[in-house]
Design a protein around this motif. Structure first.
Motif, PDB file in Angstrom:
ATOM      1  N   TYR A  11      -4.331   0.095  26.435  1.00 13.20           N
ATOM      2  CA  TYR A  11      -5.696   0.464  26.073  1.00 13.20           C
ATOM      3  C   TYR A  11      -6.660  -0.138  27.100  1.00 13.20           C
ATOM      4  O   TYR A  11      -6.644  -1.343  27.329  1.00 13.20           O
ATOM      5  CB  TYR A  11      -6.040  -0.027  24.661  1.00 13.20           C
ATOM      6  CG  TYR A  11      -5.211   0.635  23.587  1.00 13.20           C
ATOM      7  CD1 TYR A  11      -5.654   1.774  22.929  1.00 13.20           C
ATOM      8  CD2 TYR A  11      -3.959   0.136  23.245  1.00 13.20           C
ATOM      9  CE1 TYR A  11      -4.892   2.394  21.955  1.00 13.20           C
ATOM     10  CE2 TYR A  11      -3.180   0.752  22.282  1.00 13.20           C
ATOM     11  CZ  TYR A  11      -3.650   1.874  21.635  1.00 13.20           C
ATOM     12  OH  TYR A  11      -2.887   2.486  20.676  1.00 13.20           O
ATOM     13  N   ASN A  54     -10.382  -1.066  28.467  1.00 11.66           N
ATOM     14  CA  ASN A  54     -11.758  -1.333  28.058  1.00 11.66           C
ATOM     15  C   ASN A  54     -12.680  -0.675  29.103  1.00 11.66           C
ATOM     16  O   ASN A  54     -12.835  -1.194  30.215  1.00 11.66           O
ATOM     17  CB  ASN A  54     -11.966  -2.847  28.006  1.00 11.66           C
ATOM     18  CG  ASN A  54     -13.309  -3.225  27.475  1.00 11.66           C
ATOM     19  OD1 ASN A  54     -14.255  -2.443  27.539  1.00 11.66           O
ATOM     20  ND2 ASN A  54     -13.398  -4.432  26.956  1.00 11.66           N
ATOM     21  N   ASP A  61     -15.926  -0.165  29.240  1.00  6.38           N
ATOM     22  CA  ASP A  61     -17.158  -0.890  29.604  1.00  6.38           C
ATOM     23  C   ASP A  61     -16.868  -1.999  30.613  1.00  6.38           C
ATOM     24  O   ASP A  61     -17.643  -2.228  31.532  1.00  6.38           O
ATOM     25  CB  ASP A  61     -17.827  -1.469  28.352  1.00  6.38           C
ATOM     26  CG  ASP A  61     -18.448  -0.381  27.501  1.00  6.38           C
ATOM     27  OD1 ASP A  61     -19.070   0.527  28.080  1.00  6.38           O
ATOM     28  OD2 ASP A  61     -18.290  -0.414  26.277  1.00  6.38           O
ATOM     29  N   ILE A 102     -18.619  -3.763  19.999  1.00  2.00           N
ATOM     30  CA  ILE A 102     -17.209  -3.478  20.280  1.00  2.00           C
ATOM     31  C   ILE A 102     -17.153  -2.460  21.413  1.00  2.00           C
ATOM     32  O   ILE A 102     -17.676  -1.351  21.279  1.00  2.00           O
ATOM     33  CB  ILE A 102     -16.498  -2.900  19.037  1.00  2.00           C
ATOM     34  CG1 ILE A 102     -16.728  -3.782  17.809  1.00  2.00           C
ATOM     35  CG2 ILE A 102     -15.004  -2.723  19.310  1.00  2.00           C
ATOM     36  CD1 ILE A 102     -16.092  -5.141  17.878  1.00  2.00           C
ATOM     37  N   PRO A 103     -16.555  -2.814  22.547  1.00  6.22           N
ATOM     38  CA  PRO A 103     -16.562  -1.901  23.701  1.00  6.22           C
ATOM     39  C   PRO A 103     -15.768  -0.619  23.457  1.00  6.22           C
ATOM     40  O   PRO A 103     -14.998  -0.530  22.505  1.00  6.22           O
ATOM     41  CB  PRO A 103     -15.891  -2.735  24.796  1.00  6.22           C
ATOM     42  CG  PRO A 103     -15.821  -4.104  24.298  1.00  6.22           C
ATOM     43  CD  PRO A 103     -15.860  -4.056  22.820  1.00  6.22           C
ATOM     44  N   ARG A 104     -15.998   0.341  24.380  1.00  2.00           N
ATOM     45  CA  ARG A 104     -15.232   1.597  24.346  1.00  2.00           C
ATOM     46  C   ARG A 104     -13.815   1.346  24.845  1.00  2.00           C
ATOM     47  O   ARG A 104     -13.638   0.731  25.890  1.00  2.00           O
ATOM     48  CB  ARG A 104     -15.868   2.634  25.272  1.00  2.00           C
ATOM     49  CG  ARG A 104     -16.919   3.471  24.635  1.00  2.00           C
ATOM     50  CD  ARG A 104     -17.576   4.322  25.667  1.00  2.00           C
ATOM     51  NE  ARG A 104     -18.318   3.478  26.617  1.00  2.00           N
ATOM     52  CZ  ARG A 104     -18.818   3.932  27.763  1.00  2.00           C
ATOM     53  NH1 ARG A 104     -18.647   5.172  28.114  1.00  2.00           N
ATOM     54  NH2 ARG A 104     -19.495   3.127  28.561  1.00  2.00           N
ATOM     55  N   PHE A 105     -12.857   1.834  24.117  1.00  2.00           N
ATOM     56  CA  PHE A 105     -11.474   1.746  24.582  1.00  2.00           C
ATOM     57  C   PHE A 105     -10.910   3.150  24.726  1.00  2.00           C
ATOM     58  O   PHE A 105     -11.269   4.056  23.982  1.00  2.00           O
ATOM     59  CB  PHE A 105     -10.619   0.959  23.582  1.00  2.00           C
ATOM     60  CG  PHE A 105     -10.797  -0.525  23.684  1.00  2.00           C
ATOM     61  CD1 PHE A 105      -9.977  -1.277  24.506  1.00  2.00           C
ATOM     62  CD2 PHE A 105     -11.799  -1.169  22.973  1.00  2.00           C
ATOM     63  CE1 PHE A 105     -10.150  -2.642  24.609  1.00  2.00           C
ATOM     64  CE2 PHE A 105     -11.973  -2.535  23.069  1.00  2.00           C
ATOM     65  CZ  PHE A 105     -11.139  -3.272  23.893  1.00  2.00           C
ATOM     66  N   LYS A 106     -10.031   3.312  25.708  1.00  2.00           N
ATOM     67  CA  LYS A 106      -9.307   4.573  25.857  1.00  2.00           C
ATOM     68  C   LYS A 106      -7.875   4.262  26.229  1.00  2.00           C
ATOM     69  O   LYS A 106      -7.597   3.236  26.857  1.00  2.00           O
ATOM     70  CB  LYS A 106      -9.934   5.442  26.947  1.00  2.00           C
ATOM     71  CG  LYS A 106     -11.185   6.159  26.485  1.00  2.00           C
ATOM     72  CD  LYS A 106     -11.596   7.205  27.473  1.00  2.00           C
ATOM     73  CE  LYS A 106     -12.927   7.822  27.075  1.00  2.00           C
ATOM     74  NZ  LYS A 106     -12.849   8.623  25.870  1.00  2.00           N
TER      75      LYS A 106
END
Lengths: 66, 135
Positions: free
Chosen positions: A51, A53, A55, A3-7
């Motif tokens: 949000y 992604n 990555d 699961i990729p990094r989300f911010k």
């Protein structure tokens, strides 16, 4: 399954500015928003919260992709 | 495994990166907004994990990527005080981007990998890029 990094959008811009340190990259929330609208980045959105992604963003700028 | 409850879904989303800013509310709102298949069993929402992941991660990113210094073309010109030679270097700028540096063009803006750009710039011009801060 990774699961990729989300911010959140503003936090993502803050992180990019933090990496650039003293040099002003001129990377703003508005430009991130334009990247989302152009379909370059995946648009994961709930109401007004976007949000990012991280990555996926970094992958676009890594050498192996070109 | 095809259907997961909201709590299991949340644990899955935070498995690799605990700082992901998701909540149960996000999962439910996202499912409803994107017409993802779900069913209610004993008052509990069960969501189709495959459809959900297809919407959240459609490009199938399968590993973490290292952070990159991203620069916008406007920022590059401003930071390096090259406005006066910009017309001369404009061609060089585009050549470097087209050859070796990963970049994205959006309207009149270029977003590019600044580390790679610096390396290529040094090779071609034989001088390091001077920044306002170092001068």
């Amino acid at each position: 399954m990774y699961i990729p990094r989300f911010k959140k959008l503003k936090d993502a811009v803050k992180e990019i500015k933090r990496i650039n340190k003293r040099i002003n990259s001129y990377f703003s929330s508005l430009q991130m928003y334009h990247l989302l609208r152009a379909g370059i980045l995946t648009n994961v959105r709930i109401k007004n919260d976007y949000y990012i992604n991280m990555d996926e963003l970094y992958k676009l700028f890594t050498e192996e992709e070109k | 495994m095809e259907y997961l409850s909201l709590l299991d879904m949340l644990l899955l989303l935070k498995k690799d990166n605990p700082e992901n800013p998701f909540s149960k509310y996000f999962v439910l709102a996202f499912v409803k907004a994107n017409n993802i298949d779900y069913k209610i069993v004993d008052g509990q929402y069960l969501v189709n994990i495959k459809q959900f992941m297809e919407k959240v991660n459609p490009k199938h990113i399968d590993r973490p990527y290292a952070p990159v210094k991203i620069m916008v073309s406007h920022g590059f010109i401003e930071n390096h005080n090259i406005t006066h030679i910009y017309k001369l270097d404009q061609l060089l700028f585009k050549t470097i981007l087209n050859q070796n540096v990963p970049f994205i063009k959006l309207k009149s803006l270029y977003f590019f990998n600044y580390y790679k750009f610096q390396e290529e710039w040094k090779k071609l011009r034989n001088i390091p890029i001077k920044t306002k801060n170092t001068e």
